[in-house]
Scaffold this motif. Structure first.
Motif, mmCIF file in Angstrom:
data_model
loop_
_atom_site.group_PDB
_atom_site.id
_atom_site.type_symbol
_atom_site.label_atom_id
_atom_site.label_comp_id
_atom_site.label_asym_id
_atom_site.label_seq_id
_atom_site.Cartn_x
_atom_site.Cartn_y
_atom_site.Cartn_z
ATOM 1 N N ASP A 154 5.324 72.878 73.930
ATOM 2 C CA ASP A 154 6.578 73.352 73.319
ATOM 3 C C ASP A 154 7.787 72.754 74.026
ATOM 4 O O ASP A 154 8.784 72.390 73.388
ATOM 5 N N LEU A 155 7.699 72.633 75.352
ATOM 6 C CA LEU A 155 8.810 72.065 76.110
ATOM 7 C C LEU A 155 8.972 70.578 75.814
ATOM 8 O O LEU A 155 10.105 70.074 75.685
ATOM 9 N N VAL A 156 7.876 69.878 75.697
ATOM 10 C CA VAL A 156 7.918 68.454 75.339
ATOM 11 C C VAL A 156 8.625 68.279 74.003
ATOM 12 O O VAL A 156 9.454 67.381 73.821
ATOM 13 N N GLU A 157 8.303 69.152 73.048
ATOM 14 C CA GLU A 157 8.908 69.071 71.717
ATOM 15 C C GLU A 157 10.407 69.346 71.769
ATOM 16 O O GLU A 157 11.199 68.665 71.095
ATOM 17 N N GLY A 190 16.215 64.101 72.306
ATOM 18 C CA GLY A 190 16.226 62.682 72.629
ATOM 19 C C GLY A 190 15.754 62.343 74.023
ATOM 20 O O GLY A 190 16.075 61.284 74.559
ATOM 21 N N LYS A 191 14.962 63.240 74.618
ATOM 22 C CA LYS A 191 14.498 63.028 75.994
ATOM 23 C C LYS A 191 12.976 63.030 76.048
ATOM 24 O O LYS A 191 12.303 63.666 75.229
ATOM 25 N N ASP A 192 12.452 62.325 77.032
ATOM 26 C CA ASP A 192 11.008 62.232 77.234
ATOM 27 C C ASP A 192 10.657 62.837 78.585
ATOM 28 O O ASP A 192 11.231 62.456 79.616
ATOM 29 N N VAL A 193 9.724 63.791 78.607
ATOM 30 C CA VAL A 193 9.437 64.513 79.837
ATOM 31 C C VAL A 193 8.891 63.598 80.932
ATOM 32 O O VAL A 193 9.226 63.751 82.115
ATOM 33 N N LYS A 194 8.061 62.608 80.565
ATOM 34 C CA LYS A 194 7.511 61.713 81.587
ATOM 35 C C LYS A 194 8.602 60.855 82.211
ATOM 36 O O LYS A 194 8.596 60.587 83.421
ATOM 37 N N TYR A 204 14.858 66.744 87.471
ATOM 38 C CA TYR A 204 14.213 68.045 87.349
ATOM 39 C C TYR A 204 15.122 69.094 86.720
ATOM 40 O O TYR A 204 14.640 70.006 86.046
ATOM 41 N N THR A 205 16.407 69.000 86.949
ATOM 42 C CA THR A 205 17.314 70.021 86.413
ATOM 43 C C THR A 205 17.311 70.023 84.883
ATOM 44 O O THR A 205 17.409 71.084 84.263
ATOM 45 N N THR A 206 17.191 68.860 84.272
ATOM 46 C CA THR A 206 17.144 68.802 82.807
ATOM 47 C C THR A 206 15.914 69.524 82.275
ATOM 48 O O THR A 206 15.964 70.250 81.276
ATOM 49 N N ASP A 210 19.127 78.710 76.712
ATOM 50 C CA ASP A 210 19.068 78.827 75.260
ATOM 51 C C ASP A 210 19.112 77.497 74.525
ATOM 52 O O ASP A 210 18.806 77.442 73.329
ATOM 53 N N LYS A 211 19.457 76.423 75.194
ATOM 54 C CA LYS A 211 19.404 75.126 74.519
ATOM 55 C C LYS A 211 17.967 74.610 74.419
ATOM 56 O O LYS A 211 17.708 73.609 73.759
ATOM 57 N N GLY A 212 17.065 75.326 75.103
ATOM 58 C CA GLY A 212 15.652 74.963 75.062
ATOM 59 C C GLY A 212 14.786 76.148 74.680
ATOM 60 O O GLY A 212 15.021 76.811 73.670
#
Length: 516
Positions: A128-131, A137-141, A149-151, A159-161
């Motif tokens: 869910d977090l990856v999605e 527009g961000k990629d977890v890897k 890490y803060t992002t 609430d933005k996530g």
């Protein structure tokens, strides 16, 4: 108490003015410490069942009659903010001094942020977090590669996530399955289907929630309920309630002066889980299982939980039947001296009730009078696990102000820390309270007890809080399984530690029990 206007405002909130007076006295005088006699141990306050006894008790519970309504009660109020305390602290350090970020990530111990990110992909919420990040527009890897890490933390907590820091634990994804991840409330549905279904057709649950979480909870429940009703071929009856505003306690400053809101009304705060005795008091059920929202495991290791829930439930059914039979005969004046003595022995050995030493010398009328007083009360059978260093309460023999001795669950904050003897007794506990309770709140006539009548109002907790940077004092009512059930018939039974797997911090979800 202030002006007549203050009293009007108190009454408008359905808060009893004398209760506020008592609370102010508690702030001033504190609560008297609990008087521990000794720790309850196996053979002395804690029953240890043999394998054959466990099997027999499970069989007893399996034969529960259809006229008895079984329900699972799950305290689930409050946000999961404290679960993420290490991440909040790490985020703040990253923002204030980036060098601290690298320093903190050098610590590989289990509870560290280093461990969190090193095992990040194992969390049930990872997909869910990856999605969420992908939609932004961000990629977890890539974020992990560049140590951003803060992002990641912001997308998890705010609430933005996923907004996990503001959700109740009931709605957090705990465990992965081939058909998708489950929130902790789903695991409670699955448990209820296996031991809180008296007729094999209906499973009854009651969750206590904060008002701000009600809507999200109902949305999640509506989304998953059909799936589990189909899986278990039964109907789930799920009710929710909120902590009553009338149980809120007044807040004071460090000089014990009541604090006020901007409109002049007194400032009140929720009074802790002890206030839930009022919610429990309104439930219509014969057998009630109580278990915390975060103490659940994946299906593959649920069987011990089911087994010992049935053991506790079977014990409750047996003692309840004997109590009801005796009290019915006593009401009809059909009890002999021998039966009274037999019941007294049962009360001492099986219910852990302390009777007067001279009981056998009393005449029959006095024997029956004492037994009726001792037996016509709510009953709780509590599982106890061996103490492995977990913080929290444990089982003890306690002496009250009248000199009566009974079994109680006691927290460290309830004893006098300056009393060396009391501290030694507290530290000698061999077992720990996992909040694994099954209870009966109806009398032998089938009427529900008025549970507030069995609360010890002399117990409670005073703590320091902060509002807007200002220190205040807050008061909690007697805890639900501490003082709120102080005058119940109480039985402790040893259960294995595998039945206790709470999630207090986020990394607990990485323990092998939650990764099975």
């Amino acid at each position: 108490m202030g002006s007549a206007g203050d009293l009007d405002k108190i009454k408008s909130q359905k808060i009893d003015p004398p209760r506020i007076e008592r609370q102010l006295l508690n702030f001033k005088n504190g609560f008297p410490p609990i008087c521990l006699v000794r720790a309850a141990t196996t053979g002395d306050g804690i029953l240890s069942c043999s394998p054959s006894e466990k099997k027999s008790l499970q069989g007893t519970f399996g034969k529960i009659t259809p006229d008895l309504r079984v329900l699972k009660f799950v305290p689930a109020s409050g946000a999961a903010t404290r679960m993420f305390k290490p991440l909040f602290e790490f985020r703040q350090q990253c923002l204030s001094n980036p060098l601290l970020r690298l320093k903190n990530l050098e610590h590989p111990e289990f509870n560290s942020v280093h461990y969190f990110f090193s095992h990040f992909e194992k969390f049930a919420f990872f997909e869910d977090l990856v999605e969420v990040l992908k939609n932004d527009g961000k990629d977890v890897k890539t974020l992990l590669k560049h140590a951003d890490y803060t992002t990641i933390i912001d997308s998890l907590l705010f609430d933005k996530g996923l907004n996990y820091a503001s959700l109740p634990k009931a709605l957090l994804l705990f465990h992965r399955y081939p058909d998708g991840s489950r929130a902790s409330m789903e695991e409670h549905l699955v448990e209820a289907a296996n031991y809180a279904s008296e007729d094999k057709k209906t499973a009854n649950l009651h969750f206590t929630l904060s008002p701000e979480h009600q809507e999200r909870f109902q949305e999640k429940l509506a989304d998953v309920l059909g799936k589990y009703e189909k899986q278990f071929n039964l109907c789930f009856v799920v009710h929710t309630s909120v902590q009553k505003p009338s149980t809120d306690t007044i807040a004071v400053d460090l000089n014990n002066i009541p604090l006020r809101n901007e409109d002049g009304t007194f400032l009140y705060r929720p009074a802790g889980h002890g206030a839930l005795i009022e919610n429990l008091n309104e439930i219509d059920a014969d057998i009630i299982f109580i278990k915390n929202i975060d103490n659940v495991v994946p299906d593959v290791i649920k069987e011990p939980t089911y087994k010992y829930k049935r053991v506790l439930g079977g014990y409750l059914l047996r003692v309840r039947e004997k109590i009801v039979t005796f009290l019915e005969k006593a009401e009809q004046q059909r009890v002999s001296d021998e039966e009274a003595d037999e019941m007294a022995s049962f009360a001492i050995k099986q219910l852990m009730i302390c009777l007067p030493l001279e009981f056998k010398l009393f005449n029959l009328d006095n024997k029956i009078k004492i037994l009726k007083q001792k037996l016509n009360r709510p009953i709780r059978v509590c599982g106890m696990v061996k103490n492995e260093g977990e913080p929290g309460g444990g089982p003890y023999w306690v002496k009250d102000r009248k000199g009566s001795i009974s079994l109680q669950i006691v927290e460290s904050s309830q004893i006098n820390p300056d009393d060396t003897k009391q501290k030694m007794i507290f530290d000698s506990a061999t077992h720990f309270n996992p909040v694994d309770i099954v209870c009966c709140i109806k009398d032998f006539r089938g009427n529900t007890f008025n549970l507030p009548d069995y609360v010890d109002d002399t117990t409670g907790f005073i703590s320091l809080k902060s509002i807007g940077g200002k220190d205040i004092k807050a008061l909690e009512l007697p805890g639900l399984w501490n003082g709120a059930m102080a005058d119940w018939i109480t039985v402790f039974i040893e259960v294995p530690v595998i039945t206790f797997n709470p999630v207090k911090i986020i990394n607990d979800l990485l323990r092998k029990e939650h990764q099975s």
